[in-house]
Design an enzyme around this catalytic site. Structure first.
Site, PDB file in Angstrom:
ATOM      1  N   PRO A  91       6.834 -12.613  -4.890  1.00  0.00           N
ATOM      2  CA  PRO A  91       6.593 -11.343  -5.575  1.00  0.00           C
ATOM      3  C   PRO A  91       7.452 -11.204  -6.829  1.00  0.00           C
ATOM      4  O   PRO A  91       7.180 -10.382  -7.701  1.00  0.00           O
ATOM      5  CB  PRO A  91       6.971 -10.292  -4.524  1.00  0.00           C
ATOM      6  CG  PRO A  91       7.748 -10.995  -3.491  1.00  0.00           C
ATOM      7  CD  PRO A  91       7.411 -12.443  -3.558  1.00  0.00           C
ATOM      8  N   GLU A 118      11.614 -13.602   4.310  1.00  0.00           N
ATOM      9  CA  GLU A 118      12.044 -13.020   3.028  1.00  0.00           C
ATOM     10  C   GLU A 118      12.043 -14.063   1.913  1.00  0.00           C
ATOM     11  O   GLU A 118      12.574 -13.821   0.840  1.00  0.00           O
ATOM     12  CB  GLU A 118      13.458 -12.423   3.191  1.00  0.00           C
ATOM     13  CG  GLU A 118      13.528 -11.278   4.177  1.00  0.00           C
ATOM     14  CD  GLU A 118      12.563 -10.153   3.840  1.00  0.00           C
ATOM     15  OE1 GLU A 118      11.775  -9.766   4.719  1.00  0.00           O
ATOM     16  OE2 GLU A 118      12.566  -9.685   2.668  1.00  0.00           O
ATOM     17  N   ARG A 160     -11.938 -24.106 -10.046  1.00  0.00           N
ATOM     18  CA  ARG A 160     -13.205 -23.788 -10.725  1.00  0.00           C
ATOM     19  C   ARG A 160     -13.167 -24.210 -12.192  1.00  0.00           C
ATOM     20  O   ARG A 160     -14.189 -24.286 -12.856  1.00  0.00           O
ATOM     21  CB  ARG A 160     -13.566 -22.319 -10.621  1.00  0.00           C
ATOM     22  CG  ARG A 160     -12.618 -21.385 -11.320  1.00  0.00           C
ATOM     23  CD  ARG A 160     -12.984 -19.928 -11.046  1.00  0.00           C
ATOM     24  NE  ARG A 160     -14.222 -19.530 -11.681  1.00  0.00           N
ATOM     25  CZ  ARG A 160     -14.322 -19.164 -12.971  1.00  0.00           C
ATOM     26  NH1 ARG A 160     -13.260 -19.203 -13.749  1.00  0.00           N
ATOM     27  NH2 ARG A 160     -15.484 -18.789 -13.462  1.00  0.00           N
ATOM     28  N   ASP A 175     -15.677 -16.047 -19.040  1.00  0.00           N
ATOM     29  CA  ASP A 175     -14.822 -15.388 -18.052  1.00  0.00           C
ATOM     30  C   ASP A 175     -14.065 -14.233 -18.699  1.00  0.00           C
ATOM     31  O   ASP A 175     -13.625 -14.339 -19.840  1.00  0.00           O
ATOM     32  CB  ASP A 175     -13.770 -16.393 -17.549  1.00  0.00           C
ATOM     33  CG  ASP A 175     -14.339 -17.302 -16.482  1.00  0.00           C
ATOM     34  OD1 ASP A 175     -15.481 -17.066 -16.060  1.00  0.00           O
ATOM     35  OD2 ASP A 175     -13.640 -18.258 -16.119  1.00  0.00           O
TER      36      ASP A 175
HETATM   37  N1  LIG Z   1       2.225 -11.370  -5.561  1.00  0.00           N
HETATM   38  C1  LIG Z   1       2.886 -11.502  -4.341  1.00  0.00           C
HETATM   39  C2  LIG Z   1       3.427 -12.679  -3.789  1.00  0.00           C
HETATM   40  C3  LIG Z   1       3.957 -12.315  -2.591  1.00  0.00           C
HETATM   41  C4  LIG Z   1       4.694 -13.170  -1.647  1.00  0.00           C
HETATM   42  C5  LIG Z   1       4.712 -14.555  -1.831  1.00  0.00           C
HETATM   43  C6  LIG Z   1       5.458 -15.357  -0.990  1.00  0.00           C
HETATM   44  C7  LIG Z   1       6.194 -14.774   0.037  1.00  0.00           C
HETATM   45  C8  LIG Z   1       7.077 -15.294   1.012  1.00  0.00           C
HETATM   46  C9  LIG Z   1       7.525 -14.221   1.775  1.00  0.00           C
HETATM   47  N2  LIG Z   1       6.966 -13.089   1.303  1.00  0.00           N
HETATM   48  C10 LIG Z   1       7.213 -11.777   1.838  1.00  0.00           C
HETATM   49  C11 LIG Z   1       8.250 -11.084   1.005  1.00  0.00           C
HETATM   50  C12 LIG Z   1       8.339  -9.735   1.071  1.00  0.00           C
HETATM   51  C13 LIG Z   1       9.294  -9.086   0.323  1.00  0.00           C
HETATM   52  C14 LIG Z   1      10.138  -9.782  -0.484  1.00  0.00           C
HETATM   53  C15 LIG Z   1       9.988 -11.123  -0.522  1.00  0.00           C
HETATM   54  N3  LIG Z   1       9.032 -11.787   0.202  1.00  0.00           N
HETATM   55  C16 LIG Z   1       6.152 -13.379   0.230  1.00  0.00           C
HETATM   56  C17 LIG Z   1       5.406 -12.575  -0.610  1.00  0.00           C
HETATM   57  N4  LIG Z   1       3.762 -10.987  -2.417  1.00  0.00           N
HETATM   58  N5  LIG Z   1       3.083 -10.509  -3.498  1.00  0.00           N
END
Ligand SMILES: Nc1cc(-c2ccc3ccn(Cc4ccccn4)c3c2)[nH]n1
Length: 249
Positions: A91, A118, A160, A175
């Site tokens: 995230p 996490e 794609r 696109d």
């Molecule tokens: N665009 C996105 C990508 C993700 C994502 C990707 C990989 C992981 C691995 C664990 N978590 C949960 C988590 C929640 C809170 C803080 C850290 N990580 C992920 C979340 N959420 N939204």
């Protein structure tokens, strides 16, 4: 292109066996290998996580299994093969955009590392960042429980774009978000047979056979939809591109 995915939920990647990506794999245009991270654990419980240093909620993914897994994947590359790009869904990453999809579609080998809990111990990113091109990528401003769904999104967006993967019936020339004729505008409305459905007809211009008017109508509808749903894209658009498009229609 070769794609490797290391995950504790290999079954989450089953959708890569169907539809566009599945067909590209069957045709040999794409070599996708999904690996279970727990293959590289050695304790009775196949432990992949532990409590965070410094305290705080949740658990952190341990560096050892990831290190052994990524070393094994990288070493499985053919001698002399270019090293892979490591794509880390998170995230807190840079936004995944069509531009990044295009850039990644031109790489010979991608390794995706979807995490859970996490996230992964930071030292894994540092370790591989010393020798690989590592991209930490977010697919949007919302928080998921793990990185597997982002991998499905990114693999589809990249696959794609590979030559020959989209059939003649489909095209990514216009696109949304792609440079070119309708750069930075959302897709406009589309229609097909029957000519009337539940009392609803087809816009007359689409039945007119006048390709110039149709192109202009589509551009105007795309503009209208973009103003309504994504006004931020309008500020980004280059007005000269519209004038040029007008002259071409
Ligand atoms: N665009 C996105 C990508 C993700 C994502 C990707 C990989 C992981 C691995 C664990 N978590 C949960 C988590 C929640 C809170 C803080 C850290 N990580 C992920 C979340 N959420 N939204």
């Amino acid at each position: 292109m070769r794609i490797d995915v290391v995950t504790i939920f290999p079954e989450y990647l089953e959708p890569l066996n169907v539809s566009l990506v599945g067909k590209a794999r069957a045709r040999g245009q794409l070599d996708v290998r999904v690996h279970d991270l727990r293959e590289w654990t050695h304790d009775k419980h196949n432990t992949v996580d532990d409590t965070p240093y410094g305290g705080g909620p949740g658990m952190v993914m341990k560096p050892e299994p990831w290190g052994e897994a990524l070393d094994a994947v990288i070493e499985s590359g053919a001698q002399g093969e270019e090293l892979p790009v490591l794509v880390v869904p998170t995230p807190s990453g840079r936004p995944f955009t069509q531009e990044l999809a295009v850039e990644l579609s031109e790489k010979p080998w991608l390794v995706f590392t979807p995490a859970r809990y996490e996230g992964i111990d930071r030292r894994v990113i540092e370790e591989y960042g010393d020798r690989l091109d590592v991209r930490e990528v977010s697919i949007g401003d919302y928080v998921l429980a793990g990185g597997e769904a982002p991998v499905l999104v990114m693999v589809e967006a990249v696959a794609r774009l590979l030559p020959g993967v989209l059939g003649n019936a489909e095209s990514h020339r216009d696109d949304s978000f792609a440079p070119g004729a309708m750069a930075d505008l959302l897709e406009g409305p589309v229609y097909t047979k029957p000519p009337e459905w539940r009392g609803r007809g087809i816009p007359d211009v689409l039945l007119s056979g006048h390709h110039g008017k149709i192109a202009r109508w589509r551009r105007d509808e795309a503009f209208r939809r973009t103003v309504h749903n994504r006004p931020d894209l309008i500020e980004r658009a280059d007005p000269a591109a519209f004038d040029k498009k007008d002259r071409e229609i």
